[in-house]
Design an enzyme around this catalytic site. Structure first.
Site, short mmCIF file in Angstrom:
data_model
loop_
_atom_site.label_atom_id
_atom_site.label_comp_id
_atom_site.label_asym_id
_atom_site.label_seq_id
_atom_site.Cartn_x
_atom_site.Cartn_y
_atom_site.Cartn_z
N GLU A 134 1.45 -0.43 3.27
CA GLU A 134 1.49 1.05 3.23
C GLU A 134 0.87 1.52 4.53
OE1 GLU A 134 2.88 2.93 1.01
OE2 GLU A 134 3.25 1.50 -0.60
N CYS A 170 -2.39 9.75 5.50
CA CYS A 170 -1.18 9.11 6.04
C CYS A 170 0.02 10.06 6.01
CB CYS A 170 -0.89 7.83 5.30
SG CYS A 170 -0.91 8.05 3.52
P1 NAP Z 1 -7.06 0.06 9.68
O1 NAP Z 1 -7.94 0.11 10.86
O2 NAP Z 1 -5.72 -0.59 9.80
O3 NAP Z 1 -7.91 -0.63 8.54
C1 NAP Z 1 -7.43 -0.78 7.23
C2 NAP Z 1 -8.08 -2.00 6.61
O4 NAP Z 1 -7.63 -3.16 7.31
C3 NAP Z 1 -9.60 -2.01 6.70
O5 NAP Z 1 -10.13 -2.60 5.54
C4 NAP Z 1 -9.84 -2.90 7.92
O6 NAP Z 1 -11.09 -3.52 7.93
C5 NAP Z 1 -8.74 -3.93 7.73
N1 NAP Z 1 -8.41 -4.66 8.95
C6 NAP Z 1 -8.60 -4.31 10.24
N2 NAP Z 1 -8.13 -5.29 11.05
C7 NAP Z 1 -7.64 -6.26 10.26
C8 NAP Z 1 -7.01 -7.51 10.49
N3 NAP Z 1 -6.78 -7.97 11.71
N4 NAP Z 1 -6.62 -8.24 9.42
C9 NAP Z 1 -6.84 -7.81 8.16
N5 NAP Z 1 -7.43 -6.63 7.87
C10 NAP Z 1 -7.81 -5.86 8.91
O7 NAP Z 1 -6.79 1.52 9.08
P2 NAP Z 1 -7.84 2.69 8.82
O8 NAP Z 1 -8.25 3.26 10.12
O9 NAP Z 1 -8.88 2.27 7.84
O10 NAP Z 1 -6.88 3.70 8.05
C11 NAP Z 1 -6.02 4.54 8.71
C12 NAP Z 1 -4.60 4.08 8.68
O11 NAP Z 1 -4.18 3.82 7.36
C13 NAP Z 1 -3.66 5.16 9.20
O12 NAP Z 1 -2.69 4.57 10.02
C14 NAP Z 1 -3.04 5.70 7.93
O13 NAP Z 1 -1.81 6.34 8.09
C15 NAP Z 1 -2.94 4.48 7.10
N6 NAP Z 1 -2.81 4.83 5.69
C16 NAP Z 1 -1.62 4.64 5.06
C17 NAP Z 1 -1.46 5.01 3.73
C18 NAP Z 1 -0.19 4.80 2.98
O14 NAP Z 1 -0.23 4.79 1.75
N7 NAP Z 1 0.94 4.62 3.63
C19 NAP Z 1 -2.54 5.58 3.06
C20 NAP Z 1 -3.73 5.76 3.73
C21 NAP Z 1 -3.86 5.37 5.06
P3 NAP Z 1 -12.24 -2.96 8.91
O15 NAP Z 1 -12.55 -1.60 8.43
O16 NAP Z 1 -13.31 -3.96 8.71
O17 NAP Z 1 -11.67 -2.98 10.30
#
Ligand code: NAP
Length: 475
Positions: free
Chosen positions: A248, A282
């Protein structure tokens, strides 16, 4: 100060390392948080695998009852849980309460879905020569699910993983975002009190990047469910092999406003869609395409409404918009806005920065190539663009590589249906903003916005195997 531990096999375990969790709004240190290493995650996965052997045999009734208890407990603790969101995510308290309401609904949908996981009868005699067979399908839990969640809806997006997984008898290793561990950790207590057996929920806090390989590629992990950025999602997809995966991801959601739409009735809703939780949603409304005949009036009313929003402390009930999740994010937006201005963009209101906040920002005179338009901003900023024909507006929406939700306001049924067919998005909202979501509807993007669906029933389909069974009724 609160010092957190890892939740493994129903016990709190000290980690070898910790990190400091700071408030996005005030910068104060909130907690020392356990930082798991890959051995911790391995133990968590192995424990979850062990727990699965008995949890998969529980009845739908037992799992539903447990989830209904989670609903009851969360209802009672709603205000306290919303305060966790205000502290660790700078989510304004009113938005936090709204998230809790949705979270409770997600667990309730999950409790109901636990009792509705059905299969179908296959008409075996439709095949030539088959006269004595019955065939049917049933949904089988997969085993250990690795769930990786983002910071922006720390309760509800965790619920979208845990609820469906437990409804059908899977076990889960949860890795919440580094910035929002406290909301995940409290769920350990809540599930324990609700009667979830030890080991079915493991919570490992720490760096996603460091723990990624173990979370995704351990042989006992049968499914990865990830909500977060596209860049990380793509990396996980490359690592996951033949395991099931749901991604997602982000978007730069758009709405089209046709001339038949009553501007005064939609502006305040569009403003809330653009600036709720500082645009860190998102499906935050990032692009508004307005027909040329009503463009000037729409911008005037939209700017007027935006100026009413109050930026401030997330714990203050009058606050509409608070800090962005990290000062680096404010810096990123400063750079993107500066670049857009050089390219000709005009700031209609906003673009005022502090170290931690960006005031709600409305931009006009943008082009499709500007970062603030074509990339996900994930910030309190929206652009408003004028168009001449509906076909042109749809083409502008579709120019994006992203496609989660899209919206159109029109009173003309044929135009609405044309847009519903042509918009490249996972969902189309007619007469609403793309920010609309309730938690049982199918949800998930096309193009670079995702892979697979959530929404409780749809998540369950992705968290189970479809098994076919046939009985020969004569020897
Ligand atoms: P993110 O930086 O991608 O982090 C999401 C999760 O992934 C966190 O738990 C993060 O851990 C982990 N992560 C980071 N690098 C990783 C890796 N290499 N391998 C595995 N896991 C890893 O996203 P965010 O800044 O928290 O959230 C914002 C994003 O989420 C936006 O792009 C938003 O649009 C998207 N989003 C999508 C939806 C949907 O339903 N489509 C809903 C909400 C948000 P750490 O925090 O430890 O880095």
């Amino acid at each position: 100060m609160q010092e957190t531990k890892l939740w493994i096999n129903g016990q709190w375990e000290q980690a070898q390392r910790t990190y400091e969790l700071t408030s996005p709004y005030s910068g104060e240190v909130l907690a020392k948080v356990a930082k798991a290493n890959s051995q911790d995650v391995e133990r968590a996965i192995e424990g979850a695998h062990q727990a699965f052997q008995t949890f998969k045999k529980t009845t739908a009734y037992e799992r539903a009852e447990m989830l209904y208890k989670v609903v009851d407990i969360m209802r009672k603790r709603k205000q306290e849980l919303a305060e966790i969101l205000a502290k660790e995510a700078a989510k304004p308290i009113s938005a936090g309460v709204a998230e809790l309401d949705r979270t409770i609904a997600t667990y309730q949908f999950s409790a109901e879905a636990a009792k509705q996981s059905t299969g179908e009868t296959v008409p075996m005699d439709a095949a030539p020569g088959i006269t004595d067979r019955i065939g049917y399908t049933k949904r089988i839990p997969l085993g250990v699910v690795s769930a990786i969640t983002p910071f922006n809806f720390p309760f509800n997006l965790v619920a979208h993983k845990l609820g469906p997984a437990f409804a059908v008898g899977n076990t889960v290793v949860l890795k919440p975002a580094t910035q929002t561990p406290l909301s995940a950790i409290v769920m350990a207590e809540i599930f324990k009190e609700a009667g979830l057996p030890d080991g079915c929920l493991q919570i490992v806090t720490g760096s996603g990047g460091e723990l990624s390989d173990t979370l995704v590629a351990h042989p006992h992990v049968k499914k990865v469910t990830f909500t977060g950025s596209g860049a990380v999602g793509l990396k996980l997809k490359e690592k996951v092999g033949l395991r099931k995966i749901t991604l997602e991801l982000g978007s730069n959601a758009a709405v089209i406003v046709e001339p038949s739409a009553p501007i005064e009735k939609i502006v305040s809703r569009a403003v809330s869609g653009a600036f709720g939780f500082a645009g860190q949603v998102c499906i935050s409304l990032q692009r508004i395409y307005v027909h040329a005949s009503i463009y000037d009036e729409f911008v005037r009313q939209f700017v007027m409404e935006t100026k009413k929003l109050r930026v401030g402390d997330p714990l203050d009930t009058n606050t509409d918009v608070s800090a962005m999740i990290h000062p680096n994010e404010v810096g990123r937006m400063q750079a993107w806005i500066a670049e857009a201005k050089i390219q000709g963009a005009v700031i209609a209101t906003g673009a005022e920065f502090t170290e931690r906040t960006l005031s709600p920002t409305v931009v006009t005179n943008v082009t499709a190539q500007m970062k603030i338009v074509c990339e996900e901003t994930f910030a309190p900023i929206v652009s408003i663009v004028s168009y001449e024909t509906l076909a042109e507006a749809i083409a502008l929406v579709n120019e994006s590589e992203l496609g989660l939700n899209a919206g159109i306001y029109t009173n003309v049924l044929t135009d609405a249906m044309y847009a519903a067919d042509e918009l490249e998005a996972g969902a189309v909202m007619i007469n609403d903003i793309p920010t609309f979501r309730v938690d049982h509807m199918p949800y998930g993007g096309v193009k670079m916005s995702g892979y697979g669906k959530e929404g409780v029933k749809y998540a369950i389909e992705e968290m189970t195997n479809l098994k076919f069974i046939t009985i020969k009724t004569t020897f």
